[in-house]
Scaffold this motif. Structure first.
Motif, PDB file in Angstrom:
ATOM      1  N   ALA A   1       0.831  -1.205   0.000  1.00  0.00           N
ATOM      2  CA  ALA A   1       0.000   0.000   0.000  1.00  0.00           C
ATOM      3  C   ALA A   1       0.862   1.249   0.000  1.00  0.00           C
ATOM      4  N   GLY A   2       0.261   2.375  -0.358  1.00  0.00           N
ATOM      5  CA  GLY A   2       0.984   3.636  -0.333  1.00  0.00           C
ATOM      6  C   GLY A   2       1.325   4.056   1.084  1.00  0.00           C
ATOM      7  N   GLU A   3       0.429   3.739   2.034  1.00  0.00           N
ATOM      8  CA  GLU A   3       0.641   3.983   3.452  1.00  0.00           C
ATOM      9  C   GLU A   3       0.338   2.683   4.195  1.00  0.00           C
ATOM     10  N   TYR A   4       0.296   2.746   5.530  1.00  0.00           N
ATOM     11  CA  TYR A   4       0.034   1.529   6.292  1.00  0.00           C
ATOM     12  C   TYR A   4      -1.416   1.077   6.146  1.00  0.00           C
ATOM     13  N   ILE A   5      -1.610  -0.236   6.092  1.00  0.00           N
ATOM     14  CA  ILE A   5      -2.936  -0.840   6.173  1.00  0.00           C
ATOM     15  C   ILE A   5      -3.199  -1.189   7.631  1.00  0.00           C
ATOM     16  N   TYR A   6      -4.404  -0.905   8.095  1.00  0.00           N
ATOM     17  CA  TYR A   6      -4.733  -1.126   9.510  1.00  0.00           C
ATOM     18  C   TYR A   6      -5.915  -2.090   9.630  1.00  0.00           C
ATOM     19  N   ASN A   7      -7.133  -1.560   9.706  1.00  0.00           N
ATOM     20  CA  ASN A   7      -8.334  -2.399   9.683  1.00  0.00           C
ATOM     21  C   ASN A   7      -9.437  -1.615   8.966  1.00  0.00           C
ATOM     22  N   VAL A   8     -10.675  -2.094   9.044  1.00  0.00           N
ATOM     23  CA  VAL A   8     -11.730  -1.469   8.234  1.00  0.00           C
ATOM     24  C   VAL A   8     -12.614  -0.508   9.027  1.00  0.00           C
ATOM     25  N   GLU A   9     -12.151  -0.045  10.176  1.00  0.00           N
ATOM     26  CA  GLU A   9     -12.931   0.920  10.951  1.00  0.00           C
ATOM     27  C   GLU A   9     -13.253   2.175  10.134  1.00  0.00           C
ATOM     28  N   SER A  10     -12.308   2.603   9.304  1.00  0.00           N
ATOM     29  CA  SER A  10     -12.470   3.864   8.563  1.00  0.00           C
ATOM     30  C   SER A  10     -13.527   3.782   7.463  1.00  0.00           C
ATOM     31  N   ILE A  11     -13.887   2.576   7.041  1.00  0.00           N
ATOM     32  CA  ILE A  11     -14.926   2.462   6.003  1.00  0.00           C
ATOM     33  C   ILE A  11     -16.207   1.825   6.533  1.00  0.00           C
ATOM     34  N   THR A  12     -16.243   1.521   7.835  1.00  0.00           N
ATOM     35  CA  THR A  12     -17.459   0.953   8.442  1.00  0.00           C
ATOM     36  C   THR A  12     -17.981   1.832   9.573  1.00  0.00           C
ATOM     37  N   ILE A  13     -17.455   3.053   9.691  1.00  0.00           N
ATOM     38  CA  ILE A  13     -17.842   4.000  10.741  1.00  0.00           C
ATOM     39  C   ILE A  13     -17.692   3.336  12.109  1.00  0.00           C
ATOM     40  N   ASP A  14     -16.569   2.647  12.292  1.00  0.00           N
ATOM     41  CA  ASP A  14     -16.214   1.971  13.546  1.00  0.00           C
ATOM     42  C   ASP A  14     -17.145   0.814  13.893  1.00  0.00           C
TER      43      ASP A  14
END
Length: 223
Positions: A103-116
Motif C-alpha cells: 500500500a501507499g501507506e500503512y494498512i490497519y483495519n476497516v474501521e475507517s470504512i465501516t464507521i467503527d
C-alpha cells in the motif's frame, strides 16, 4: 431574464447529473481476467516489488469452504506489526501466489470504512459463485487526508487491485447489500470524538460511493 435564469438552472441540473454518472470500478474479461482503471489507483506505489518481507498472519477466505484462498498480511519490518498495521498483503490460491501488493501507506483495519462498526482486518464482498472483492482500510488519524482504501478483486486463479485511494466513510451498509459512501479529505474532523459528519462538512466536499451490483462494483461521485 427568465430565459437566462432557466438556462442557469438547466445547466446546473445537467452538471449535477453528469457529476453522478455511474461507472464500473473495473471490467471483466474472459477467463476471469480483471481489468483495472488507472484513475482508481492514485496511491499505488510505482514499484510494488520487494525482495524481503515479513509474513504477519494468514486468513482463510475460501469460497464455500472448497475453493482455497488465503490472504497474508505482510510488512517490511516487525515494527508495523507491533502497532497492529502492515505494509500490504498477498493473496494465494491452492498455495500459489496470485497477488502481492504494498500500500501507499500503512494498512490497519476497516474501521475507517465501516464507521467503527467493524474492526476486522478486511471485508470480503462476494461478487459471484467464484469471485469476491476484498476491502482493506488504512491507518486513521493522519492529518487532513482520509485513510487509504485498497480493494482487490479475486476470481478463479486471478487477483488484481482495482482501487487504491483515500476513503473515510460516512455511510456503510454491510454484506450482502454492501455499499460505502465516503470523502477523501477530513480537515479537522478527528479533533472530536465520535466523528461528526455534519451537513456543512459534507457540503464542502466531493462525496464518493462504491457498492456491489451483481458481480460488479459500481462507483460514482458528486459534490
Amino acid at each position: 431574464m427568465k430565459r437566462l435564469l432557466f438556462l442557469i438552472a438547466f445547466w446546473g441540473t445537467i452538471s449535477s447529473i453528469w457529476a453522478q454518472t455511474v461507472e464500473n470500478l473495473f471490467e471483466w474479461q474472459t477467463n476471469h481476467v480483471i481489468v483495472s482503471k488507472d484513475k482508481f489507483l492514485r496511491m499505488q506505489r510505482e514499484n510494488n516489488s520487494y525482495n524481503s518481507i515479513s509474513a504477519y498472519k494468514d486468513y482463510d477466505v475460501s469460497i464455500d469452504g472448497s475453493d482455497s484462498y488465503v490472504v497474508r498480511l505482510i510488512g517490511l519490518d516487525e515494527t508495523t506489526a507491533d502497532l497492529g498495521s502492515c505494509d500490504g498483503f498477498e493473496i494465494y490460491h491452492d498455495g500459489k501466489r496470485l497477488l502481492g501488493h504494498l500500500a501507499g501507506e500503512y494498512i490497519y483495519n476497516v474501521e475507517s470504512i465501516t464507521i467503527d462498526a467493524d474492526n476486522s482486518r478486511f471485508i470480503k464482498v462476494p461478487l459471484s459463485d467464484n469471485s469476491f472483492a476484498l476491502f482493506f482500510g488504512g491507518w486513521p488519524y493522519d492529518g487532513g487526508d482520509a485513510p487509504e482504501l485498497v480493494i482487490a478483486v479475486v476470481s478463479g486463479d486471478k487477483a488484481k487491485v482495482v482501487y487504491d485511494g483515500r476513503a473515510l466513510a460516512y455511510k456503510y451498509t454491510p454484506v450482502p447489500n454492501f455499499s460505502i459512501e465516503f470523502v477523501e479529505t477530513v480537515g479537522n474532523l478527528y479533533e472530536k470524538s465520535p466523528l461528526e459528519f455534519t451537513e456543512s462538512f459534507l457540503k464542502e466536499r466531493t462525496k464518493h460511493k462504491i457498492w456491489r451490483e451483481g458481480n460488479m462494483l459500481k462507483y460514482k461521485s458528486w459534490k
